[in-house]
Design a protein around this motif. Structure first.
Motif, short mmCIF file in Angstrom:
data_model
loop_
_atom_site.label_atom_id
_atom_site.label_comp_id
_atom_site.label_asym_id
_atom_site.label_seq_id
_atom_site.Cartn_x
_atom_site.Cartn_y
_atom_site.Cartn_z
N VAL A 173 4.68 0.86 -7.74
CA VAL A 173 3.63 0.05 -8.38
C VAL A 173 4.30 -1.09 -9.12
O VAL A 173 5.39 -0.96 -9.65
CB VAL A 173 2.77 0.90 -9.34
CG1 VAL A 173 1.94 1.90 -8.59
CG2 VAL A 173 3.63 1.61 -10.37
N HIS B 297 -1.33 1.62 -14.24
CA HIS B 297 -2.04 1.58 -12.96
C HIS B 297 -2.79 2.90 -12.76
O HIS B 297 -2.30 3.96 -13.13
CB HIS B 297 -1.05 1.37 -11.81
CG HIS B 297 -0.36 0.04 -11.84
ND1 HIS B 297 -0.79 -1.04 -11.12
CD2 HIS B 297 0.73 -0.38 -12.52
CE1 HIS B 297 0.01 -2.07 -11.33
NE2 HIS B 297 0.94 -1.70 -12.19
N PRO C 193 -3.99 -2.14 -3.87
CA PRO C 193 -4.31 -2.48 -5.26
C PRO C 193 -5.45 -3.48 -5.39
O PRO C 193 -5.56 -4.42 -4.62
CB PRO C 193 -3.00 -3.09 -5.76
CG PRO C 193 -2.37 -3.67 -4.54
CD PRO C 193 -2.78 -2.80 -3.39
N ALA D 139 -4.98 5.40 -9.92
CA ALA D 139 -5.25 5.70 -8.52
C ALA D 139 -6.58 6.42 -8.39
O ALA D 139 -6.95 7.20 -9.25
CB ALA D 139 -4.14 6.56 -7.93
N ARG E 175 0.83 -1.19 0.00
CA ARG E 175 0.00 0.00 0.00
C ARG E 175 0.87 1.25 0.00
O ARG E 175 2.05 1.20 0.31
CB ARG E 175 -0.93 0.01 1.22
CG ARG E 175 -0.22 0.13 2.56
CD ARG E 175 -1.23 0.18 3.70
NE ARG E 175 -0.60 0.48 4.98
CZ ARG E 175 -0.24 -0.41 5.86
NH1 ARG E 175 -0.45 -1.70 5.62
NH2 ARG E 175 0.31 -0.05 7.00
N TRP F 150 -5.80 1.42 -7.74
CA TRP F 150 -5.39 1.61 -6.35
C TRP F 150 -6.47 2.41 -5.65
O TRP F 150 -6.64 3.60 -5.88
CB TRP F 150 -4.05 2.32 -6.32
CG TRP F 150 -2.94 1.48 -6.88
CD1 TRP F 150 -2.74 1.17 -8.20
CD2 TRP F 150 -1.92 0.81 -6.15
NE1 TRP F 150 -1.64 0.35 -8.32
CE2 TRP F 150 -1.12 0.12 -7.09
CE3 TRP F 150 -1.60 0.73 -4.79
CZ2 TRP F 150 -0.01 -0.63 -6.71
CZ3 TRP F 150 -0.49 -0.02 -4.43
CH2 TRP F 150 0.27 -0.70 -5.37
#
Length: 364
Positions: A210, A267, A228, A269, A195, A217
């Motif tokens: 990441v 990825h 995640p 967020a 995290r 996330w």
């Protein structure tokens, strides 16, 4: 002689105070402003900014949109235009294939322009200490912002937010470091915690490691941090967006498009810097992220809002947000220039719109 000496001492003290105040701020060439222009009445907003506060910022980029696919750069004002229709926004596409519709995944035209603006700013002024991103309906006190940023170390990699994404202001940011202060290790490298969060200490970077397959996330109340959640294989949304090369769009400058089987899978967020209250990228951050990475973000990230795309780009380079104090000073949001009428309520057309549409001229 004594009064004269006292006067000289007082004058010298005042001069020192003045020099100290200037030293605490930024030189004119050390600040670059990137203004994202997307307001329906954008011409009035950008022209007002140019006549007023932007006159104090010689190094600035206004990223605007046009309906054609041309890209123009006017170096004197550096008013950069980017097409509002990247990739393929129509179903079926001109090449006859089908693609997820942008409106169904929360995409709005021109959202790639802010990433493009940061890229243009860094290309044009590679030695500037800070790049400040604002909206076209912001009113900026340049002296206040310069004094604030001048008190920070621009060599530290920072994405400094005045506010963290709408609806995410109650998230408790905390520094992603272990208990010891002299070792810079993000806790995302811990395979058990997996995290990270936003940070509050602007004297150090805010790393976010990441790894693995594409994830979104999301904030976890139990972990009080971001953890995640693997993206489904065929999901195309703001949280899990895939794109793939689009050869037909290369001539327009958009070589990627949304695709469920896309190979480009960054990825995402569930937090981002809120552009309405400004955010700043330090020289340290800009130097740590390659130009190729920014360009890939501009072309490849086809989902989510403009500020979210900047966050996605920075996140995938290994950094998170820093929310310092109570935000960036000197930025007033939702400012309406004098003489500019208020926008009509949602769902209502401006006066005369129906009449123009009836003449066949309201579609453009």
């Amino acid at each position: 002689a004594a009064p004269r000496l006292r006067g000289a001492v007082v004058a010298g003290a005042c001069l020192l105070l003045l020099v100290g105040a200037r030293a605490a701020g930024l030189a004119r060439e050390d600040l670059v402003v990137v203004m994202h222009s997307g307001h329906p009445d954008r011409a009035n907003y950008t022209s007002y900014a140019k006549r007023t506060w932007l006159r104090n910022v010689p190094n600035h980029v206004i990223v605007d949109g046009v309906r054609s696919s041309t890209t123009q750069q006017h170096r004197q004002l550096l008013h950069v235009y980017y097409d509002d229709n990247p990739g393929c926004a129509k179903v079926p596409c001109p090449d006859g294939s089908r693609s997820p519709h942008y409106l169904m995944i929360g995409k709005y035209f021109g959202a790639h322009r802010t990433v493009a603006g940061v890229l243009v700013a860094n290309d044009t002024w590679p030695d500037a200490r800070w790049v400040l991103v604002v909206d076209d309906d912001d009113l900026v006190d340049v002296d206040a912002v310069s004094t604030y940023l001048g008190g920070l170390d621009a060599d530290v990699p920072l994405l400094l937010a005045g506010r963290i994404g709408p609806g995410h202001n109650d998230i408790p940011c905390h520094d992603v470091y272990p208990s010891t202060k002299d070792v810079m290790v993000p806790n995302a490298t811990n395979p058990r915690s997996r995290r990270w969060s936003c940070c509050v200490d602007a004297s150090r970077p805010c790393p976010a490691h990441v790894y693995g397959p594409q994830s979104k996330w999301k904030y976890s109340e139990s972990a009080r941090s971001f953890v995640p959640h693997p993206c489904p294989d065929n999901d195309v949304s703001n949280d899990c967006c895939r794109t793939r090369p689009w050869p037909e769009g290369i001539h327009s400058g958009f070589p990627f498009r949304v695709a469920k089987d896309g190979a480009y899978r960054p990825h995402f967020a569930s937090l981002w810097p809120y552009g309405g209250l400004g955010y700043a990228l330090s020289r340290g951050l800009l130097d740590r992220i390659s130009r190729d990475h920014w360009q890939q973000c501009m072309y490849g990230i086809q989902c989510a809002n403009a500020d979210h795309r900047v966050m996605t780009c920075v996140l995938n380079a290994g950094f998170s947000l820093t929310r310092h104090r109570n935000g960036l000073p000197g930025i007033r949001h939702h400012f309406r220039p004098p003489g500019v009428p208020a926008p009509p309520p949602p769902g209502r057309r401006p006066p005369g719109a129906a009449k123009r549409a009836g003449r066949g001229g309201g579609g453009g």
